[in-house]
Scaffold this active site. Structure first.
Site, PDB file in Angstrom:
ATOM      1  N   LYS A  48      -5.672 -49.101 -33.989  1.00  8.66           N
ATOM      2  CA  LYS A  48      -5.400 -47.696 -33.638  1.00  8.66           C
ATOM      3  C   LYS A  48      -4.601 -47.021 -34.748  1.00  8.66           C
ATOM      4  O   LYS A  48      -4.946 -45.942 -35.204  1.00  8.66           O
ATOM      5  CB  LYS A  48      -4.637 -47.645 -32.308  1.00  8.66           C
ATOM      6  CG  LYS A  48      -4.239 -46.248 -31.897  1.00  8.66           C
ATOM      7  CD  LYS A  48      -3.560 -46.237 -30.544  1.00  8.66           C
ATOM      8  CE  LYS A  48      -2.957 -44.849 -30.287  1.00  8.66           C
ATOM      9  NZ  LYS A  48      -2.257 -44.772 -29.013  1.00  8.66           N
TER      10      LYS A  48
ATOM     11  N   GLU B 154      -0.699 -57.692 -39.163  1.00  9.17           N
ATOM     12  CA  GLU B 154      -1.671 -58.784 -39.018  1.00  9.17           C
ATOM     13  C   GLU B 154      -3.074 -58.317 -39.404  1.00  9.17           C
ATOM     14  O   GLU B 154      -3.797 -58.981 -40.153  1.00  9.17           O
ATOM     15  CB  GLU B 154      -1.721 -59.279 -37.559  1.00  9.17           C
ATOM     16  CG  GLU B 154      -0.498 -60.014 -37.095  1.00  9.17           C
ATOM     17  CD  GLU B 154       0.549 -59.084 -36.479  1.00  9.17           C
ATOM     18  OE1 GLU B 154       0.530 -57.861 -36.775  1.00  9.17           O
ATOM     19  OE2 GLU B 154       1.403 -59.586 -35.734  1.00  9.17           O
TER      20      GLU B 154
ATOM     21  N   GLY C 204      -3.269 -48.732 -26.926  1.00 10.91           N
ATOM     22  CA  GLY C 204      -3.929 -49.931 -27.439  1.00 10.91           C
ATOM     23  C   GLY C 204      -4.448 -50.837 -26.337  1.00 10.91           C
ATOM     24  O   GLY C 204      -5.611 -51.250 -26.343  1.00 10.91           O
ATOM     25  N   ARG C 205      -3.596 -51.134 -25.352  1.00 10.45           N
ATOM     26  CA  ARG C 205      -4.000 -52.088 -24.304  1.00 10.45           C
ATOM     27  C   ARG C 205      -4.968 -51.483 -23.294  1.00 10.45           C
ATOM     28  O   ARG C 205      -5.395 -52.157 -22.363  1.00 10.45           O
ATOM     29  CB  ARG C 205      -2.761 -52.668 -23.628  1.00 10.45           C
ATOM     30  CG  ARG C 205      -1.764 -51.632 -23.139  1.00 10.45           C
ATOM     31  CD  ARG C 205      -0.403 -52.253 -22.850  1.00 10.45           C
ATOM     32  NE  ARG C 205       0.596 -51.232 -22.512  1.00 10.45           N
ATOM     33  CZ  ARG C 205       1.337 -50.582 -23.403  1.00 10.45           C
ATOM     34  NH1 ARG C 205       1.190 -50.823 -24.689  1.00 10.45           N
ATOM     35  NH2 ARG C 205       2.229 -49.678 -23.023  1.00 10.45           N
TER      36      ARG C 205
ATOM     37  N   GLU D  70       3.567 -55.487 -21.564  1.00  9.61           N
ATOM     38  CA  GLU D  70       3.853 -54.459 -22.573  1.00  9.61           C
ATOM     39  C   GLU D  70       3.988 -53.094 -21.891  1.00  9.61           C
ATOM     40  O   GLU D  70       4.736 -52.237 -22.357  1.00  9.61           O
ATOM     41  CB  GLU D  70       2.745 -54.419 -23.643  1.00  9.61           C
ATOM     42  CG  GLU D  70       3.171 -53.678 -24.909  1.00  9.61           C
ATOM     43  CD  GLU D  70       2.226 -53.910 -26.087  1.00  9.61           C
ATOM     44  OE1 GLU D  70       2.463 -54.825 -26.895  1.00  9.61           O
ATOM     45  OE2 GLU D  70       1.242 -53.158 -26.195  1.00  9.61           O
TER      46      GLU D  70
ATOM     47  N   HIS E 200      -4.980 -79.090 -12.901  1.00 11.76           N
ATOM     48  CA  HIS E 200      -4.561 -80.344 -13.535  1.00 11.76           C
ATOM     49  C   HIS E 200      -3.436 -80.098 -14.527  1.00 11.76           C
ATOM     50  O   HIS E 200      -3.196 -80.921 -15.413  1.00 11.76           O
ATOM     51  CB  HIS E 200      -5.771 -81.003 -14.199  1.00 11.76           C
ATOM     52  CG  HIS E 200      -6.869 -81.223 -13.202  1.00 11.76           C
ATOM     53  ND1 HIS E 200      -6.921 -82.331 -12.387  1.00 11.76           N
ATOM     54  CD2 HIS E 200      -7.901 -80.428 -12.830  1.00 11.76           C
ATOM     55  CE1 HIS E 200      -7.963 -82.228 -11.574  1.00 11.76           C
ATOM     56  NE2 HIS E 200      -8.576 -81.078 -11.822  1.00 11.76           N
TER      57      HIS E 200
ATOM     58  N   LYS F 127       9.165 -56.204 -35.801  1.00 14.76           N
ATOM     59  CA  LYS F 127       8.320 -55.895 -36.967  1.00 14.76           C
ATOM     60  C   LYS F 127       9.202 -55.543 -38.167  1.00 14.76           C
ATOM     61  O   LYS F 127       8.935 -55.933 -39.295  1.00 14.76           O
ATOM     62  CB  LYS F 127       7.406 -54.700 -36.656  1.00 14.76           C
ATOM     63  CG  LYS F 127       6.306 -54.973 -35.651  1.00 14.76           C
ATOM     64  CD  LYS F 127       5.433 -53.735 -35.482  1.00 14.76           C
ATOM     65  CE  LYS F 127       4.478 -53.888 -34.313  1.00 14.76           C
ATOM     66  NZ  LYS F 127       3.755 -52.664 -33.976  1.00 14.76           N
TER      67      LYS F 127
HETATM   68  O1  F6P Z   1       1.975 -55.186 -30.116  1.00 17.46           O
HETATM   69  C1  F6P Z   1       2.196 -53.861 -30.391  1.00 17.46           C
HETATM   70  C2  F6P Z   1       0.936 -53.081 -30.552  1.00 17.46           C
HETATM   71  O2  F6P Z   1       1.305 -51.812 -30.972  1.00 17.46           O
HETATM   72  C3  F6P Z   1       0.060 -53.005 -29.302  1.00 17.46           C
HETATM   73  O3  F6P Z   1       0.493 -52.050 -28.408  1.00 17.46           O
HETATM   74  C4  F6P Z   1      -1.271 -52.739 -29.896  1.00 17.46           C
HETATM   75  O4  F6P Z   1      -2.311 -52.989 -29.000  1.00 17.46           O
HETATM   76  C5  F6P Z   1      -1.254 -53.695 -31.058  1.00 17.46           C
HETATM   77  O5  F6P Z   1       0.077 -53.642 -31.540  1.00 17.46           O
HETATM   78  C6  F6P Z   1      -2.215 -53.380 -32.168  1.00 17.46           C
HETATM   79  O6  F6P Z   1      -2.021 -52.090 -32.674  1.00 17.46           O
HETATM   80  P1  F6P Z   1      -3.096 -51.390 -33.593  1.00 17.46           P
HETATM   81  O7  F6P Z   1      -4.326 -51.193 -32.780  1.00 17.46           O
HETATM   82  O8  F6P Z   1      -2.473 -50.089 -33.995  1.00 17.46           O
HETATM   83  O9  F6P Z   1      -3.348 -52.280 -34.762  1.00 17.46           O
END
Ligand code: F6P
Length: 534
Positions: A218, A224, A275-276, A361, A392, A501
């Site tokens: 987003k 990452e 995002g979620r 979250e 299990h 972060k």
């Molecule tokens: O973990 C924090 C967060 O901002 C989430 O809310 C989001 O889904 C995820 O990182 C990834 O964010 P982006 O889609 O901006 O890479």
């Protein structure tokens, strides 16, 4: 009642009544007992179960009686949950800390006319406004892109790079529909972790000319995802790949950053999609590649049916609200710390991880939407694993451990495979666990004794199709919103992820440059030294 001036749950008259009722009926020697409750109330199953689109819910094996149910329903009214819901559907800026509307539901309705309605009567919500004028065009572009990828015989593999909400929803849906036989596109690989092992494993055996990379973020600023995208591009060039623009698609609300990365196409969506909550938007590209346009539209249609239920059903029969009220009852009155999710379907094995982000979250907060400290506990720990594997692992604790943990069994009636002797066994095991948790057993030694009276819920789907899955995931989204609404929380921001972060950036610099950072605490500095081998 306006949504801005709604009282928080603990400020309502029902709150004190619930506390008094809990003390009277759920504590002490004559405390509520499920076995007695069923014996005394022949209508208990009917009173505590309900149908919602694609989901039948049996809540009767929960530690709740009719008086608690009545007071909880009153609590929902006192908290103005309907006004809050309608404000979300009207596109008002209910994400107050970021001054944004919350638009994921709007995306599900953007292409309504293209999808076959589930049921004409259900297929319109008056309060939905066209909050996102670009959604229909963006969704159409995403679906066109998916169809083009599916038709492109040269593309055999798609690597989806994204994390959190840009990973979990699409990954869960693709896995679920794969196991129920709805997936027929190119092979899909998901990469989220910044740990290079995940990307390295996904790339093994791939050919650059046959691979499409989706970079989904987003913000297009997530460490990452940017690291993995960069490494994927380097791998692509090193393997002799040509035409980055053809082989990299970005999905982002930040078109400028995505374009700067060099992706040939950027599929957009608006900032109001959290995002979620984003799998229904352009972030759903891998889903559409997996199941095609028609399958994706079916997923949206299933979610819309649940939206209509949430928007219209009275509180007493409104499944997302009833589940949220039960969650609140357990967390704030029974004082339970966690809830376990046990999907009895291999395709839903990612559901606990998806719900961890969705619920924790969204509602793992310590202040309300007005910045006031909460006086009651918020999100419990959500955890779990697919059944029957979990039996299990941790079911021992659920049956005999010192903590009471409500278990949510998610069952799917029809299997998509034809192997004899599996599905009946699987479903029987789920029902057996719920029954054993409730009934317990008078053992002939302390080790063999099961106290019973342990709560569970069963959610039952007819099958694992795009429609039923869409309805299930929309149910969970609305439940999460409803629970946050009762607590007075803004469920749509996530400031709690920022601090870590920031520290990671500083520590990474210290690690890479071998500089002594005197500002570091002694523990972190000592660990850094060990990592450097000094
Ligand atoms: O973990 C924090 C967060 O901002 C989430 O809310 C989001 O889904 C995820 O990182 C990834 O964010 P982006 O889609 O901006 O890479």
């Amino acid at each position: 009642m306006s949504w801005q001036h709604r009282p928080r749950c603990d400020e309502t008259p029902s709150w004190a009544l619930l506390a008094a009722h809990h003390a009277r009926a759920f504590q002490g020697p004559a405390a509520f007992d499920l076995r007695r409750a069923f014996a005394q109330d022949a209508q208990r199953v009917a009173a505590f179960s309900m149908d919602a689109p694609a989901v039948f819910a049996d809540l009767s094996k929960n530690l709740i009686d009719r008086e608690a149910q009545r007071l909880l329903n009153q609590l929902a009214r006192d908290c103005g949950i309907q006004a809050h819901r309608d404000a979300m559907l009207r596109g008002e800026r209910i994400n107050t800390s970021e001054q944004r509307a919350v638009t994921h539901v709007h995306w599900r309705w953007a292409l309504n006319s293209l999808a076959a309605p589930i049921n004409q009567a259900q297929d319109a919500i008056d309060s939905i406004v066209n909050e996102v004028p670009t959604a229909a065009a963006d969704l159409s572009a995403m679906l066109d892109c998916a169809e083009a990828v599916r038709a492109d015989r040269a593309i055999t593999d798609v690597v989806h790079i994204g994390i959190g909400g840009s990973d979990l929803g699409p990954r869960l849906v693709v896995q679920a529909l794969q196991s129920s036989g709805h997936v027929n596109g190119p092979r899909l690989h998901f990469v989220a972790n910044m740990d290079g092992h995940e990307l390295a494993e996904a790339l093994r055996g791939l050919r650059p000319c046959g691979t499409l990379f989706i970079v989904a973020s987003k913000t297009f600023g997530t460490a990452e995802t940017l690291r993995n995208a960069q490494s994927a591009r380097e791998w692509f060039a090193a393997q002799g790949g040509v035409d980055v623009a053809r082989h990299f698609v970005a999905v982002s609300a930040n078109a400028a950053a995505a374009t700067a990365f060099g992706a040939g196409r950027c599929l957009g969506f608006d900032e109001g999609v959290g995002g979620r909550f984003s799998l229904w938007s352009s972030i759903g590209l891998p889903i559409a590649i997996a199941v095609g346009r028609a399958g994706f539209l079916d997923l949206l249609a299933g979610a819309r049916a649940m939206d209509a239920h949430f928007a219209r059903a009275p509180i007493e029969r409104n499944l997302p609200v009833q589940l949220a009220l039960l969650d609140l009852w357990y967390r704030n009155f029974h004082g339970l710390h966690s809830r376990c999710v046990a999907p009895y379907h291999h395709g839903l094995r990612k559901l606990p991880a998806y719900l961890q982000q969705l619920e924790m979250e969204s509602n793992g907060k310590g202040v309300d939407a007005r910045g006031r400290t909460l006086v009651c506990a918020s999100a419990p720990v959500t955890w779990g694993q697919a059944g029957s594997n979990g039996q299990h692992a941790f079911f021992q604790m659920l049956h005999q451990g010192s903590e009471v943990v409500p278990v949510e069994f998610v069952l799917v009636r029809a299997a998509a495979h034809e192997l004899p002797g599996h599905q009946d066994k699987l479903l029987a095991n789920a029902l057996a666990q719920a029954r054993a948790l409730m009934l317990g057993h008078q053992g002939d030694s302390p080790e063999r004794h099961f106290a019973g009276n342990r709560p569970s819920t069963v959610l039952l789907l007819p099958d694992l199709s795009p429609r039923s899955l869409g309805a299930l995931l929309a149910l969970y989204e609305h439940r999460t919103f409803a629970l946050g609404s009762l607590w007075g929380i803004n469920s749509f921001d996530q400031w709690g992820v920022e601090l870590g972060k920031r520290h990671a950036g500083e520590i990474e610099t210290a690690l890479r440059t071998h500089t002594e950072d005197t500002a570091l605490d002694p523990s972190t500095a000592g660990l850094l030294n060990r990592l450097r081998g000094s």
